[in-house]
Enzyme design. Structure first.
Site, PDB file in Angstrom:
ATOM      1  N   ASP A 412      -2.845  -0.852   4.953  1.00 26.37           N
ATOM      2  CA  ASP A 412      -1.924  -1.409   3.523  1.00 26.37           C
ATOM      3  C   ASP A 412      -0.588  -1.032   3.982  1.00 26.37           C
ATOM      4  O   ASP A 412      -0.069   0.016   4.275  1.00 26.37           O
ATOM      5  CB  ASP A 412      -2.594  -0.382   2.611  1.00 26.37           C
ATOM      6  CG  ASP A 412      -1.988  -0.524   1.243  1.00 26.37           C
ATOM      7  OD1 ASP A 412      -2.379  -1.824   0.831  1.00 26.37           O
ATOM      8  OD2 ASP A 412      -1.461   0.384   0.847  1.00 26.37           O
ATOM      9  N   GLU A 465      -1.176  -5.871   6.313  1.00 21.84           N
ATOM     10  CA  GLU A 465      -0.674  -6.570   4.949  1.00 21.84           C
ATOM     11  C   GLU A 465       0.864  -6.091   5.079  1.00 21.84           C
ATOM     12  O   GLU A 465       1.304  -5.151   5.042  1.00 21.84           O
ATOM     13  CB  GLU A 465      -1.271  -5.737   3.509  1.00 21.84           C
ATOM     14  CG  GLU A 465      -0.741  -6.276   2.347  1.00 21.84           C
ATOM     15  CD  GLU A 465      -0.472  -5.173   1.199  1.00 21.84           C
ATOM     16  OE1 GLU A 465      -0.364  -5.680   0.066  1.00 21.84           O
ATOM     17  OE2 GLU A 465      -0.582  -3.989   1.697  1.00 21.84           O
TER      18      GLU A 465
END
EC number: 2.4.1.18
Length: 732
Positions: A412, A465
């Site tokens: 993330d 990401e």
């Protein structure tokens, strides 16, 4: 020159340290303390609140009664001519009697190699080294506690087993590592505990164990002693073929799930066993290859969706035990479904029981707020330049991949890790040692992470990401890249959603938003993500983003999903989007399953199942996702009609034709060039009645004509459905 302290003065000083919680070296005073001759000595135990303490031999016979030095002091001691090699203490408390070995009779616990590897930041098995480990030490069963707190004056283990009294179990400091350790005999699994730390500025809030293997169910914040995972895995066949199943030439279709809000049971979030019963068959039915779970690492605030975790080694207790989670992963593998976990090495929350200012100093985070505090999220930023923190995060990643057999990690907020000035104004960030904006420590960590994962868990995915134009995110480290296996294509997601949100009348003015992504589609190994982030915070659900009336919204959604599945790149779709949920996602509720009673919603779900089936069956749709040779434009310039057409190729396989009409106008007699003569089968018409469409557009089989078009010698005369996609391939 001052007079030397008497023995009583010395132990009175040590007792005062114990009573004030300042005893940083309890083994120098408690337990067996030998006389100079090495035979006899004093045996001491500090047990505040105890009434009597008896000394027993290893067979349980009473050897002596320890005397309390001063009434109410809690210090019990007795001098023996010969100290026993093994002994137990029988402690009489106001509410009962407890019998156990003395924690301060045991030697050092952790080996020098463990401490060296930890300090170096390269202990790959840290989850079985630090934290609370159920173990047998010197012939006695108990729990070995170990925690890193180099700047603490004193560290104690506290829990239900000692009344949360930090005076009872102060720990041994191991120099120079800064690790504190203690073995507590006869303690077992299921005990709640924390660490009490005395910093140089005073007592700190009780801290949860950074390496806890299990935690108390929130809103409780304690760690929980837990046996090492003993799951009997039955996924050997899956693991043997995983590298092939997850290779670049394989179909990768991911269903993103928030475990707590997929489907409730009796008004409560599901358990892992219940998800195994319901989610796995559902995912198989729809044809997804993988489930991606939003973070399951323990996190205090449910509203963070798991993206502010503190238990980096513990599955959240919200849905069951660590064994339950392992059982879920195993069941997925036996059903032929991979499991990817979202994992957050970028930042952590500021909760008092967490990692922040852990020993009274900035231990896990950077000291300066321009480096160590994320203003957007009110979180601390990991100091990955510190070897112990680097190793802590690396060990966390390996723990999930090895212990729980997960098949990949989706990392993330990578962009926030790469740039020191991420979301900061001028004057709010500190440059690196070269004066630049890149976070060199985080880059080194990502290089190391990806290299170690590739080496130690072959075939596992590490997905970034990453929302910027950083080059080579999915290029190997040896070739100058970051080393991720895949990167989320955030540019494609933003452009395509902006385009599909336009009124079809105006799409001709935004034609480039769908063609632009194909200029860079092969620069990385991309995943096309329609994730949870796109259906929250006022962005509307995927269905409700679509313009027009009810019919047009559903037609646009079917068109968009068909466009996505025929576009180069692996696929990711958030739960609820597969049947067209109207409402935004609500993490406190469940999906609106009742909508499947309506034909339009059932039609979207059936379409997704068909798209996944075709995606898996047809190599042209997946085998060359990351190669320009796998894609060929036919029509990218029909701006007036908002029509796009391309071919997908795979070596030794028939090509596949994809045609998309982004207006509600049916296109009769629309000629498209094809590379091969003969009949072509319509494999998919997104406007078919089977998907609750109008039934317009070409169906069945279409014969080619010897009329050249779009650089091809043959062509098809097609009827394009309104707001629809056609997928065709040569018959036979």
């Amino acid at each position: 020159m001052s007079e030397p302290m008497s023995e009583r003065e010395r132990w009175q000083l040590e007792l005062d340290k114990l009573q004030r919680g300042l005893q940083g070296d309890p083994f120098a005073f408690l337990g067996p303390q030998r006389d100079a001759d090495g035979e006899g000595g004093v045996l001491r135990a500090y047990l505040p609140g105890a009434q009597r303490v008896e000394l027993l031999d290893e067979d349980g016979a009473t050897l002596a009664e320890l005397e309390q030095s001063d009434p109410g002091s809690g210090l019990f001691q007795h001098h023996l001519e010969r100290l026993p090699a093994r002994y137990r203490l029988r402690t009489h408390w106001p509410d009962g009697v407890q019998e156990s070995e003395d924690p301060y009779a045991f030697g050092p616990l952790l080996g020098e190699l463990d401490l060296y590897l930890f300090a170096e930041g390269n202990h790959r098995q840290l989850a079985s080294c630090l934290g609370a480990q159920l173990t047998r030490h010197e012939g006695v069963d108990g729990v070995r506690f170990a925690v890193w707190a180099p700047n603490a004056v004193r560290v104690s283990v506290v829990g239900d087993f000692n009344g949360w009294d930090g005076r009872r179990h102060p720990m041994r400091r191991r120099y120079p590592s800064g690790v504190w350790e203690l073995f507590i005999p006869r303690l077992g699994a299921g005990e709640l505990y924390k660490y009490e730390l005395q910093g140089h500025a005073g007592l700190l809030p009780l801290k949860a164990d950074p390496l806890a293997l299990a935690c108390e169910t929130p809103p409780g914040t304690a760690s929980k002693t837990c046996a090492a995972l003993r799951h009997e895995w039955r996924d050997q066949d899956w693991l043997a073929r995983r590298a092939e199943r997850q290779g670049y030439a394989a179909p990768l279709s991911i269903y993103e799930v928030h475990a707590g809000s997929w489907r409730h049971r009796d008004g409560r979030p599901p358990r892992w066993s219940e998800l195994a019963e319901e989610l796995i068959p559902y995912v198989r039915q729809l044809g997804f290859s993988h489930i991606e779970l939003m973070p399951v690492m323990e996190h205090p605030f449910g509203g963070s969706w798991g993206y502010q975790p503190l238990g980096l080694f513990a599955p959240t207790a919200r849905y069951g035990t660590p064994e339950d989670f392992a059982g879920f992963v195993d069941a997925c593998h036996q059903a032929g479904i991979g499991v990817i976990l979202d994992w957050v090495p970028a930042h952590f929350p500021t909760d008092a029981h967490g990692l922040g200012r852990f020993d009274g100093t900035a231990l896990y985070e950077y000291e300066h707020p321009f480096e160590g505090f994320h203003q957007d999220w009110d979180t601390y930023i990991y100091n990955l330049g510190r070897s112990e923190v680097h190793g802590f995060m690396l060990a966390s990643a390996l723990h999930w991949l090895r212990t729980y057999h997960v098949d990949g990690l989706r990392v993330d907020a990578v962009a926030s890790m790469l740039y020191r000035d991420y979301s900061r104004k001028e004057g709010e960030w500190l440059p690196n040692r070269h004066g630049g904006r890149e976070n060199l420590e985080a880059i080194d960590f990502l290089h190391h992470l990806n290299q170690v994962v590739a080496s130690e868990t072959p075939g596992a995915l590490v997905i970034a990401e990453e929302s910027t134009a950083w080059p080579g995110v999915s290029r190997p480290v040896a070739e100058g890249g970051l080393g991720f296996s895949h990167k989320w294509n955030m540019g494609w997601m933003h452009d395509s959603l902006a385009y599909i949100g336009e009124d079809p009348l105006h799409r001709r003015y935004h034609h480039h938003q769908l063609t632009f992504g194909l200029l860079y589609a092969f620069s990385e190994h991309f995943i096309l993500p329609i994730s949870h982030d796109e259906v929250v915070h006022g962005k509307h659900s995927l269905l409700d983003k679509m313009p027009g009336d009810r019919w047009q919204k559903f037609a646009n959604l079917r068109l968009y999903l068909s466009f996505m599945w025929s576009h180069p790149g692996k696929k990711l779709l958030f739960m609820g989007c597969e049947f067209g949920q109207w409402r935004e996602w609500n993490h406190d509720g469940e999906l609106d399953w009742y909508l499947l009673r309506y034909p339009e919603h059932q039609g979207v779900q059936d379409l997704v199942a068909t798209l996944n089936r075709l995606y898996h069956e047809l190599p042209a749709l997946h085998a060359r996702d990351g190669e320009a040779l796998g894609f060929e434009w036919l029509i990218g310039d029909d701006q007036a009609n908002s029509v796009y057409a391309w071919l997908r190729h795979a070596a030794g396989e028939p090509s596949l034709l994809a045609v998309h009409n982004f207006t509600p106008v049916p296109r009769q007699g629309y000629r498209i060039g094809v590379p091969q003569g003969g009949d072509w089968d319509v494999l998919l018409n997104s406007d078919a009645q089977a998907y609750a469409g109008s039934g317009a557009g070409s169906q069945g089989r279409v014969a080619s004509e010897p009329a050249g078009a779009h650089g091809q010698a043959q062509s098809l005369l097609l009827e394009l459905p309104p707001l629809g996609t056609l997928l065709l391939r040569p018959a036979g």
